[in-house]
Design a protein around this motif. Structure first.
Motif, PDB file in Angstrom:
ATOM      1  N   LEU A 185       0.824  -1.208   0.000  1.00  0.00           N
ATOM      2  CA  LEU A 185       0.000   0.000   0.000  1.00  0.00           C
ATOM      3  C   LEU A 185       0.864   1.266   0.000  1.00  0.00           C
ATOM      4  N   CYS A 186       1.947   1.246   0.788  1.00  0.00           N
ATOM      5  CA  CYS A 186       2.864   2.386   0.794  1.00  0.00           C
ATOM      6  C   CYS A 186       3.509   2.582  -0.571  1.00  0.00           C
ATOM      7  N   LEU A 187       3.922   1.478  -1.192  1.00  0.00           N
ATOM      8  CA  LEU A 187       4.527   1.568  -2.526  1.00  0.00           C
ATOM      9  C   LEU A 187       3.524   2.094  -3.551  1.00  0.00           C
ATOM     10  N   GLN A 188       2.275   1.667  -3.422  1.00  0.00           N
ATOM     11  CA  GLN A 188       1.247   2.159  -4.330  1.00  0.00           C
ATOM     12  C   GLN A 188       1.047   3.663  -4.172  1.00  0.00           C
ATOM     13  N   ALA A 189       1.063   4.167  -2.924  1.00  0.00           N
ATOM     14  CA  ALA A 189       0.917   5.607  -2.693  1.00  0.00           C
ATOM     15  C   ALA A 189       2.081   6.393  -3.294  1.00  0.00           C
ATOM     16  N   LEU A 190       3.307   5.877  -3.121  1.00  0.00           N
ATOM     17  CA  LEU A 190       4.469   6.564  -3.680  1.00  0.00           C
ATOM     18  C   LEU A 190       4.460   6.559  -5.206  1.00  0.00           C
ATOM     19  N   VAL A 191       4.123   5.408  -5.794  1.00  0.00           N
ATOM     20  CA  VAL A 191       4.083   5.320  -7.258  1.00  0.00           C
ATOM     21  C   VAL A 191       3.009   6.248  -7.813  1.00  0.00           C
ATOM     22  N   THR A 192       1.851   6.282  -7.163  1.00  0.00           N
ATOM     23  CA  THR A 192       0.779   7.172  -7.611  1.00  0.00           C
ATOM     24  C   THR A 192       1.209   8.630  -7.540  1.00  0.00           C
ATOM     25  N   LEU A 193       1.896   8.996  -6.462  1.00  0.00           N
ATOM     26  CA  LEU A 193       2.349  10.379  -6.307  1.00  0.00           C
ATOM     27  C   LEU A 193       3.316  10.779  -7.413  1.00  0.00           C
ATOM     28  N   PHE A 194       4.328   9.955  -7.676  1.00  0.00           N
ATOM     29  CA  PHE A 194       5.355  10.325  -8.648  1.00  0.00           C
ATOM     30  C   PHE A 194       4.828  10.247 -10.081  1.00  0.00           C
ATOM     31  N   VAL A 195       4.022   9.243 -10.387  1.00  0.00           N
ATOM     32  CA  VAL A 195       3.482   9.120 -11.748  1.00  0.00           C
ATOM     33  C   VAL A 195       2.505  10.256 -12.036  1.00  0.00           C
ATOM     34  N   SER A 196       1.630  10.543 -11.062  1.00  0.00           N
ATOM     35  CA  SER A 196       0.670  11.639 -11.263  1.00  0.00           C
ATOM     36  C   SER A 196       1.378  12.983 -11.384  1.00  0.00           C
ATOM     37  N   TYR A 197       2.449  13.157 -10.622  1.00  0.00           N
ATOM     38  CA  TYR A 197       3.212  14.413 -10.718  1.00  0.00           C
ATOM     39  C   TYR A 197       3.838  14.569 -12.100  1.00  0.00           C
ATOM     40  N   THR A 198       4.394  13.485 -12.626  1.00  0.00           N
ATOM     41  CA  THR A 198       5.023  13.555 -13.944  1.00  0.00           C
ATOM     42  C   THR A 198       4.003  13.915 -15.024  1.00  0.00           C
ATOM     43  N   ILE A 199       2.838  13.281 -14.979  1.00  0.00           N
ATOM     44  CA  ILE A 199       1.810  13.542 -15.993  1.00  0.00           C
ATOM     45  C   ILE A 199       1.243  14.954 -15.844  1.00  0.00           C
ATOM     46  N   THR A 200       0.940  15.335 -14.584  1.00  0.00           N
ATOM     47  CA  THR A 200       0.362  16.665 -14.362  1.00  0.00           C
ATOM     48  C   THR A 200       1.348  17.771 -14.719  1.00  0.00           C
ATOM     49  N   LEU A 201       2.623  17.589 -14.370  1.00  0.00           N
ATOM     50  CA  LEU A 201       3.627  18.600 -14.692  1.00  0.00           C
ATOM     51  C   LEU A 201       3.779  18.765 -16.200  1.00  0.00           C
ATOM     52  N   SER A 202       3.711  17.660 -16.921  1.00  0.00           N
ATOM     53  CA  SER A 202       3.801  17.744 -18.382  1.00  0.00           C
ATOM     54  C   SER A 202       2.605  18.489 -18.970  1.00  0.00           C
ATOM     55  N   ASP A 203       1.411  18.220 -18.441  1.00  0.00           N
ATOM     56  CA  ASP A 203       0.218  18.908 -18.950  1.00  0.00           C
ATOM     57  C   ASP A 203       0.251  20.402 -18.636  1.00  0.00           C
ATOM     58  N   ILE A 204       0.674  20.765 -17.418  1.00  0.00           N
ATOM     59  CA  ILE A 204       0.736  22.179 -17.045  1.00  0.00           C
ATOM     60  C   ILE A 204       1.789  22.908 -17.868  1.00  0.00           C
ATOM     61  N   THR A 205       2.903  22.245 -18.135  1.00  0.00           N
ATOM     62  CA  THR A 205       3.957  22.871 -18.952  1.00  0.00           C
ATOM     63  C   THR A 205       3.460  23.153 -20.363  1.00  0.00           C
ATOM     64  N   GLU A 206       2.699  22.235 -20.937  1.00  0.00           N
ATOM     65  CA  GLU A 206       2.174  22.438 -22.281  1.00  0.00           C
ATOM     66  C   GLU A 206       1.086  23.513 -22.315  1.00  0.00           C
ATOM     67  N   ASP A 207       0.259  23.558 -21.255  1.00  0.00           N
ATOM     68  CA  ASP A 207      -0.872  24.486 -21.271  1.00  0.00           C
ATOM     69  C   ASP A 207      -0.497  25.888 -20.792  1.00  0.00           C
ATOM     70  N   TYR A 208       0.333  25.996 -19.735  1.00  0.00           N
ATOM     71  CA  TYR A 208       0.604  27.302 -19.121  1.00  0.00           C
ATOM     72  C   TYR A 208       2.073  27.728 -19.207  1.00  0.00           C
ATOM     73  N   GLY A 209       2.984  26.791 -19.435  1.00  0.00           N
ATOM     74  CA  GLY A 209       4.397  27.126 -19.491  1.00  0.00           C
ATOM     75  C   GLY A 209       5.074  26.979 -18.129  1.00  0.00           C
ATOM     76  N   THR A 210       6.385  27.053 -18.154  1.00  0.00           N
ATOM     77  CA  THR A 210       7.162  26.866 -16.919  1.00  0.00           C
ATOM     78  C   THR A 210       7.216  28.103 -16.029  1.00  0.00           C
ATOM     79  N   SER A 211       6.723  29.215 -16.516  1.00  0.00           N
ATOM     80  CA  SER A 211       6.745  30.432 -15.714  1.00  0.00           C
ATOM     81  C   SER A 211       5.386  30.753 -15.096  1.00  0.00           C
ATOM     82  N   SER A 212       4.443  29.851 -15.203  1.00  0.00           N
ATOM     83  CA  SER A 212       3.105  30.093 -14.688  1.00  0.00           C
ATOM     84  C   SER A 212       3.044  29.791 -13.193  1.00  0.00           C
ATOM     85  N   SER A 213       2.004  30.333 -12.561  1.00  0.00           N
ATOM     86  CA  SER A 213       1.810  30.083 -11.127  1.00  0.00           C
ATOM     87  C   SER A 213       1.404  28.637 -10.867  1.00  0.00           C
ATOM     88  N   GLN A 214       0.685  28.035 -11.808  1.00  0.00           N
ATOM     89  CA  GLN A 214       0.298  26.632 -11.638  1.00  0.00           C
ATOM     90  C   GLN A 214       1.520  25.719 -11.601  1.00  0.00           C
TER      91      GLN A 214
END
Length: 245
Positions: free
Chosen positions: A112-141
């Motif tokens: 369960l702990c491993l699942q929480a860590l994997v979910t955190l890092f995978v979701s961060y990678t996907i969300t960061l990529s989407d925010i970079t494409e939509d708002y750029g690296t200088s955005s508040s998001q």
């Protein structure tokens, strides 16, 4: 006015963390809790399922699916600050699993702990990529997500390490206690067997030396402690002789 005051209060409540948990998290967690309780009850009551240890696997699967579903809800509804919500939900689910899942194993808790860590890092990678494409690296998001992830990932990793160590030590203590109980049971059975064997040998020896009636009286009186008590059990017969062949 009073209407504006009530409207502002209602608007603040609708965007508060309490409103979020009551609207999204509580119904899902309550549904999974009821489902896990029903599965546990059904497995222990069912005659078709012979191996009752399947209840432990069912409870673990229930918490695992709950963790995945809640992570998806948090990531999809909280925006760039979702790491904070995911941290809160992960800690809550892990603590509930430890204290209310009937002695969980160290391996299941680690999964369960491993699942929480994997979910955190995978979701961060996907969300960061989407925010970079939509708002750029200088955005508040972008900066909000990075700050929330750095803070929450550190807390979650430390929590997982400490709780995993505690779960390992707790399971090790339970296994040692179980082995001690098994050894005590084996020693008790050995003592009972030896005592029964000695009692049988003693009874056979007395039957070879004394008449059956005397042996029966000795058994009723739990044997004797002195020669005088033994003589009180003897019977006097006149005109009797003993022939040694």
């Amino acid at each position: 006015s009073y209407e504006d005051f009530c409207g502002s209060k209602t608007q603040r409540f609708s965007h508060s963390p309490l409103s979020y948990y009551l609207r999204y998290c509580f119904p899902v967690m309550a549904a999974f809790a009821l489902a896990g309780s029903f599965l546990n009850w059904y497995i222990h009551r069912s005659e078709r399922i012979k191996d009752k240890s399947a209840a432990v696997l069912a409870v673990f699967a229930n918490y695992f699916i709950l963790s995945v579903v809640m992570a998806g809800i948090v990531v999809a509804t909280q925006g760039p600050t979702w790491p904070e919500g995911l941290l809160e939900m992960s800690l809550l689910i892990l603590l509930v699993y430890v204290f209310f899942s009937a002695a969980p194993s160290c391996f299941s808790f680690f999964l369960l702990c491993l699942q929480a860590l994997v979910t955190l890092f995978v979701s961060y990678t996907i969300t960061l990529s989407d925010i970079t494409e939509d708002y750029g690296t200088s955005s508040s998001q972008y900066y909000t997500l990075k700050v929330a992830f750095s803070r929450c990932s550190y807390i979650l990793v430390v929590f997982v390490l400490i709780m995993s160590l505690g779960a390992y030590l707790q399971e090790r203590a339970r296994r040692n206690k179980y082995l001690q109980c098994m050894l005590m049971a084996q020693q008790r059975d050995h003592i009972i067997t030896a005592k029964t064997k000695n009692a049988k040998l003693q009874k056979d020896l007395l039957h070879n030396m004394l008449p059956p009636s005397i042996v029966e009286e000795l058994r009723k009186k739990n044997f004797v402690n002195s020669w005088r008590e033994l003589r009180s059990l003897s019977h006097r017969h006149l005109g009797v002789s003993i022939l040694f062949a």
